[in-house]
Enzyme design. Structure first.
Site, mmCIF file in Angstrom:
data_model
loop_
_atom_site.group_PDB
_atom_site.id
_atom_site.type_symbol
_atom_site.label_atom_id
_atom_site.label_comp_id
_atom_site.label_asym_id
_atom_site.label_seq_id
_atom_site.Cartn_x
_atom_site.Cartn_y
_atom_site.Cartn_z
ATOM 1 N N GLU A 102 0.721 -1.151 -0.163
ATOM 2 C CA GLU A 102 0.067 0.118 0.032
ATOM 3 C C GLU A 102 0.967 1.278 -0.206
ATOM 4 O OE1 GLU A 102 -3.105 0.550 -0.609
ATOM 5 O OE2 GLU A 102 -3.507 -1.757 -0.760
ATOM 6 N N TYR A 104 -6.708 6.012 4.584
ATOM 7 C CA TYR A 104 -7.111 5.091 3.262
ATOM 8 C C TYR A 104 -6.177 3.822 3.707
ATOM 9 C CZ TYR A 104 -5.746 2.237 -0.451
ATOM 10 O OH TYR A 104 -5.832 1.153 -1.144
ATOM 11 N N ASP A 163 -9.505 5.818 -1.491
ATOM 12 C CA ASP A 163 -8.488 6.409 -2.100
ATOM 13 C C ASP A 163 -8.991 7.426 -3.237
ATOM 14 O OD1 ASP A 163 -9.329 4.660 -4.194
ATOM 15 O OD2 ASP A 163 -7.457 3.937 -4.450
ATOM 16 N N CYS A 195 -13.300 3.507 -14.580
ATOM 17 C CA CYS A 195 -13.668 4.905 -14.350
ATOM 18 C C CYS A 195 -12.456 5.858 -14.364
ATOM 19 C CB CYS A 195 -14.551 4.980 -12.916
ATOM 20 S SG CYS A 195 -15.394 6.352 -12.900
ATOM 21 N N CYS A 218 -17.426 4.000 -19.935
ATOM 22 C CA CYS A 218 -18.637 3.931 -19.434
ATOM 23 C C CYS A 218 -19.137 2.491 -20.042
ATOM 24 C CB CYS A 218 -19.382 5.163 -19.593
ATOM 25 S SG CYS A 218 -18.741 6.595 -18.712
ATOM 26 N N CYS A 269 -18.379 -0.376 -18.116
ATOM 27 C CA CYS A 269 -18.657 -0.268 -16.460
ATOM 28 C C CYS A 269 -19.774 -1.191 -16.001
ATOM 29 C CB CYS A 269 -18.860 1.179 -16.368
ATOM 30 S SG CYS A 269 -19.266 1.555 -14.454
HETATM 31 S S1 SF4 Z 1 -20.721 4.836 -15.735
HETATM 32 FE FE1 SF4 Z 1 -18.865 3.703 -14.736
HETATM 33 S S2 SF4 Z 1 -17.191 4.416 -15.640
HETATM 34 FE FE2 SF4 Z 1 -18.845 5.881 -16.421
HETATM 35 S S3 SF4 Z 1 -18.652 7.601 -15.048
HETATM 36 FE FE3 SF4 Z 1 -20.266 6.076 -14.343
HETATM 37 S S4 SF4 Z 1 -19.023 4.908 -12.770
HETATM 38 FE FE4 SF4 Z 1 -17.555 5.965 -13.936
#
Ligand code: SF4
Length: 258
Positions: free
Chosen positions: A32, A109, A127, A174, A181, A184
């Site tokens: 870490e 953290y 974090d 992200c 996205c 995601c």
């Molecule tokens: S969809 Fe997922 S990758 Fe896109 S901004 Fe939202 S959390 Fe982040």
């Protein structure tokens, strides 16, 4: 947020990093601290060399500073190595404290990450990756509210995996500048907020920074070579290194490692 989808995604994509295969609190603390300013794949060889040379807190506590710095050299921010050695001293003498933030160089953290990975404590580790994911999904919040929200999201008994999954999501999907996205697992319901502004790319070349100068000076002392960098810049770098306990300056102007 659909945490089941998040954990299932993590199970599929998790990178086999060596610190994910251990529950040794010392090895986890080393990883870490190394990961605080350095990308995971770069850390792997340093982590392995470090544990081969300093396999437990006692070995690190007893090591000469020169040896500790030599094994850190290249990771940058050398004072992290000294803080890690100071933490090893504490642990070797008194054992692991209940509150890990009492150890030198260990913030909330790192404490939460080590406690969840080593001892399965049910605490969310927040974090910069986790901060960014939550800010984008749900909108910005003050720090305390963000921590409360992260803690609410921890699925019962799954804090360690949840923490790893959130960090992996922030690091690989992200991402700060270009979130993916379409890949995601928690996209449904995401507000798509811009989140904390990506740090602006440094306009100063790294070789012109004081951080670079400090690293070069420590590397030269380790190698027994003449000090690089001259003038005010050297003076600033030496003053910073001395303040952090990384060099000792004699009254005759000499400079050495502690
Ligand atoms: S969809 Fe997922 S990758 Fe896109 S901004 Fe939202 S959390 Fe982040």
């Amino acid at each position: 947020m659909d945490t089941d989808a998040l954990l299932a995604w993590y199970d599929r994509v998790r990178r086999p990093l060596p610190w994910r295969e251990t529950r040794d609190p010392y090895a986890l603390l080393v990883s870490e601290v190394m990961l605080q300013q350095t990308q995971a794949l770069r850390v792997v060889p340093y982590y392995e060399r470090w544990l081969a040379r300093f396999p437990d807190p006692g070995a690190l506590a007893a090591a000469p500073v020169r040896d500790v710095l030599a094994h850190w050299s290249g990771l940058g921010y050398n004072r992290r190595a000294l803080a890690l050695q100071a933490a090893a001293h504490e642990v070797a003498e008194r054992g692991w404290p209940e509150d890990l933030t009492r150890l030198p160089g260990v913030g909330p953290y790192t404490a939460a990450a080590v406690a969840s990975f080593a001892w399965d404590r049910q605490v969310a580790a927040v974090d910069t990756n986790v901060r960014r994911v939550l800010a984008r999904r749900e909108g910005p919040r003050p720090e305390a509210a963000l921590r409360t929200r992260a803690q609410q999201l921890v699925p019962a008994g799954r804090a360690a995996t949840f923490n790893q999954a959130m960090m992996e999501l922030g690091a690989t999907v992200c991402r700060p500048r270009a979130p993916r996205c379409d890949a995601c697992p928690v996209a449904p319901g995401c507000g798509g907020h811009p989140g904390p502004a990506a740090r602006r790319a440094a306009t100063t070349p790294f070789e012109q920074t004081d951080r670079w100068a400090r690293g070069r000076i420590v590397a030269a002392l380790l190698a027994g070579e003449p000090l690089p960098v001259a003038g005010d810049r050297r003076e600033r770098a030496l003053a910073g290194l001395e303040r952090d306990g990384l060099v000792v300056r004699g009254t005759d102007g000499s400079v050495r490692l502690p």
